[in-house]
Design a protein around this motif. Sequence first.
Motif, PDB file in Angstrom:
ATOM      1  N   LEU A  86      58.089  57.937  58.359  1.00 14.49           N
ATOM      2  CA  LEU A  86      57.166  58.726  57.263  1.00 14.49           C
ATOM      3  C   LEU A  86      57.257  58.320  55.817  1.00 14.49           C
ATOM      4  N   MET A  87      58.641  58.356  55.505  1.00 13.73           N
ATOM      5  CA  MET A  87      58.953  57.991  54.128  1.00 13.73           C
ATOM      6  C   MET A  87      58.445  56.694  53.601  1.00 13.73           C
ATOM      7  N   LEU A  88      58.771  55.738  54.605  1.00 12.97           N
ATOM      8  CA  LEU A  88      58.375  54.358  54.150  1.00 12.97           C
ATOM      9  C   LEU A  88      56.902  54.320  54.243  1.00 12.97           C
ATOM     10  N   ARG A  89      56.095  54.983  55.089  1.00  9.35           N
ATOM     11  CA  ARG A  89      54.481  54.950  55.159  1.00  9.35           C
ATOM     12  C   ARG A  89      54.066  55.629  53.814  1.00  9.35           C
ATOM     13  N   ARG A  90      54.720  56.672  53.308  1.00  9.19           N
ATOM     14  CA  ARG A  90      54.319  57.099  52.009  1.00  9.19           C
ATOM     15  C   ARG A  90      54.568  56.155  50.785  1.00  9.19           C
ATOM     16  N   LEU A  91      55.697  55.699  50.837  1.00 12.72           N
ATOM     17  CA  LEU A  91      55.942  54.688  49.851  1.00 12.72           C
ATOM     18  C   LEU A  91      55.272  53.307  50.102  1.00 12.72           C
ATOM     19  N   LYS A  92      54.483  53.176  51.076  1.00  7.77           N
ATOM     20  CA  LYS A  92      53.832  51.876  51.488  1.00  7.77           C
ATOM     21  C   LYS A  92      54.721  50.793  51.553  1.00  7.77           C
ATOM     22  N   LEU A  93      55.647  50.996  52.172  1.00  9.50           N
ATOM     23  CA  LEU A  93      56.640  49.948  52.760  1.00  9.50           C
ATOM     24  C   LEU A  93      56.738  49.557  54.243  1.00  9.50           C
ATOM     25  N   PRO A  94      57.276  48.329  54.447  1.00  4.69           N
ATOM     26  CA  PRO A  94      57.176  47.967  55.811  1.00  4.69           C
ATOM     27  C   PRO A  94      58.092  48.860  56.601  1.00  4.69           C
ATOM     28  N   ILE A  95      57.885  49.068  57.754  1.00  2.00           N
ATOM     29  CA  ILE A  95      58.740  49.959  58.800  1.00  2.00           C
ATOM     30  C   ILE A  95      60.042  49.191  59.236  1.00  2.00           C
ATOM     31  N   THR A  96      61.168  50.100  58.803  1.00  9.62           N
ATOM     32  CA  THR A  96      62.295  49.470  59.340  1.00  9.62           C
ATOM     33  C   THR A  96      62.999  50.853  59.989  1.00  9.62           C
ATOM     34  N   LEU A  97      63.900  50.314  61.151  1.00  8.69           N
ATOM     35  CA  LEU A  97      64.746  51.646  61.764  1.00  8.69           C
ATOM     36  C   LEU A  97      66.104  51.318  61.595  1.00  8.69           C
ATOM     37  N   PHE A  98      66.650  52.438  61.202  1.00 10.53           N
ATOM     38  CA  PHE A  98      68.099  52.298  60.632  1.00 10.53           C
ATOM     39  C   PHE A  98      69.246  52.228  61.899  1.00 10.53           C
ATOM     40  N   LEU A  99      70.162  51.256  61.600  1.00 11.96           N
ATOM     41  CA  LEU A  99      70.967  50.873  62.523  1.00 11.96           C
ATOM     42  C   LEU A  99      72.706  51.376  62.338  1.00 11.96           C
ATOM     43  N   ALA A 100      72.948  51.085  60.912  1.00 10.03           N
ATOM     44  CA  ALA A 100      73.887  51.213  60.628  1.00 10.03           C
ATOM     45  C   ALA A 100      74.096  52.002  59.051  1.00 10.03           C
ATOM     46  N   THR A 101      75.289  52.691  58.977  1.00 11.03           N
ATOM     47  CA  THR A 101      75.321  52.984  57.422  1.00 11.03           C
ATOM     48  C   THR A 101      76.453  52.162  56.640  1.00 11.03           C
ATOM     49  N   VAL A 102      76.349  52.200  55.413  1.00  9.55           N
ATOM     50  CA  VAL A 102      77.431  51.524  54.576  1.00  9.55           C
ATOM     51  C   VAL A 102      77.910  52.601  53.509  1.00  9.55           C
ATOM     52  N   SER A 103      78.997  52.045  52.732  1.00  9.74           N
ATOM     53  CA  SER A 103      79.627  53.024  51.696  1.00  9.74           C
ATOM     54  C   SER A 103      78.506  53.788  50.581  1.00  9.74           C
ATOM     55  N   ASP A 104      77.747  52.591  50.296  1.00  8.25           N
ATOM     56  CA  ASP A 104      76.734  53.073  49.259  1.00  8.25           C
ATOM     57  C   ASP A 104      75.617  53.636  49.984  1.00  8.25           C
ATOM     58  N   GLU A 105      75.653  54.986  49.772  1.00 11.57           N
ATOM     59  CA  GLU A 105      74.507  55.943  50.583  1.00 11.57           C
ATOM     60  C   GLU A 105      73.084  55.511  50.174  1.00 11.57           C
ATOM     61  N   SER A 106      73.029  54.675  48.995  1.00 12.57           N
ATOM     62  CA  SER A 106      71.453  54.287  48.801  1.00 12.57           C
ATOM     63  C   SER A 106      71.195  52.989  49.671  1.00 12.57           C
ATOM     64  N   ARG A 107      71.742  52.806  50.331  1.00  9.35           N
ATOM     65  CA  ARG A 107      71.424  51.503  51.288  1.00  9.35           C
ATOM     66  C   ARG A 107      72.023  51.838  52.705  1.00  9.35           C
ATOM     67  N   VAL A 108      71.194  51.241  53.517  1.00 13.52           N
ATOM     68  CA  VAL A 108      71.263  51.069  54.991  1.00 13.52           C
ATOM     69  C   VAL A 108      71.027  49.989  55.624  1.00 13.52           C
ATOM     70  N   ILE A 109      71.515  49.631  56.790  1.00 14.40           N
ATOM     71  CA  ILE A 109      71.447  48.505  57.753  1.00 14.40           C
ATOM     72  C   ILE A 109      70.215  48.940  58.532  1.00 14.40           C
ATOM     73  N   SER A 110      69.257  48.107  58.680  1.00 15.22           N
ATOM     74  CA  SER A 110      68.164  48.422  59.448  1.00 15.22           C
ATOM     75  C   SER A 110      67.536  47.228  60.144  1.00 15.22           C
ATOM     76  N   LEU A 111      66.843  47.526  61.076  1.00  7.56           N
ATOM     77  CA  LEU A 111      66.062  46.522  61.965  1.00  7.56           C
ATOM     78  C   LEU A 111      64.702  46.431  61.354  1.00  7.56           C
ATOM     79  N   ASP A 112      64.122  45.375  61.061  1.00  3.19           N
ATOM     80  CA  ASP A 112      62.814  45.165  60.435  1.00  3.19           C
ATOM     81  C   ASP A 112      62.050  45.325  61.665  1.00  3.19           C
TER      82      ASP A 112
END
Length: 193
Positions: free
Chosen positions: A119-145
């Motif tokens: 829903l956040m991605l849609r609101r921002l008009k960004l392509p859908i990704t689905l998160f898979l893993a976290t990294v130490s930088d909380e502003s980034r995430v590993i996702s599946l396009d």
Amino acid sequence: MADQVICALSDVFARWFAYQQQRGIQVCCPEDELRPSPCRYDAQHPERWKPWSRPEMSDLQNIASALECVFHPAIHAYYGHGYAGQITASFKGLAVTLVQPWNEEDFERLQQNLVAHVLMLRRLKLPITLFLATVSDESRVISLDNETGEVVLEQLGKKKRWVLADSLPAFLQRLSPLAQTAVTPAVPVNLPA
């Protein structure tokens, strides 16, 4: 696709547990993790865990339908296979923690978080990704396009994405185990700003 994801994920688990064992590390839940889980296998040592496979694979079709979209098949296998604890690994020097549900309650919470993410991605008009893993930088995430099936490192809420692997199985196969307590990369990672 599901079989490839499950095989690659099972291989990650096997390599990770072997890595811990080679170093004399007993795989345990965090001390504050007292929630029940079928991952717990030793009544005398309830802190010990191992991945648990569902007798019948689950999927995320319920939330995909609610969001009126089709999820990439790889995500159903990744989250629908069963439950596990935190798996820390390195992808080309980047420390990652795979997101895995611990029990059914956690699986439901995971689904709620995926809905919020989409829903956040849609609101921002960004392509859908689905998160898979976290990294130490909380502003980034590993996702599946969701469209391409590529695994990406994304800047949350931004268009910035770096392709890490062309598929989820390829990403999982390239993971190198880290000790259970490791949370930072051993090698600096140079990513574009």
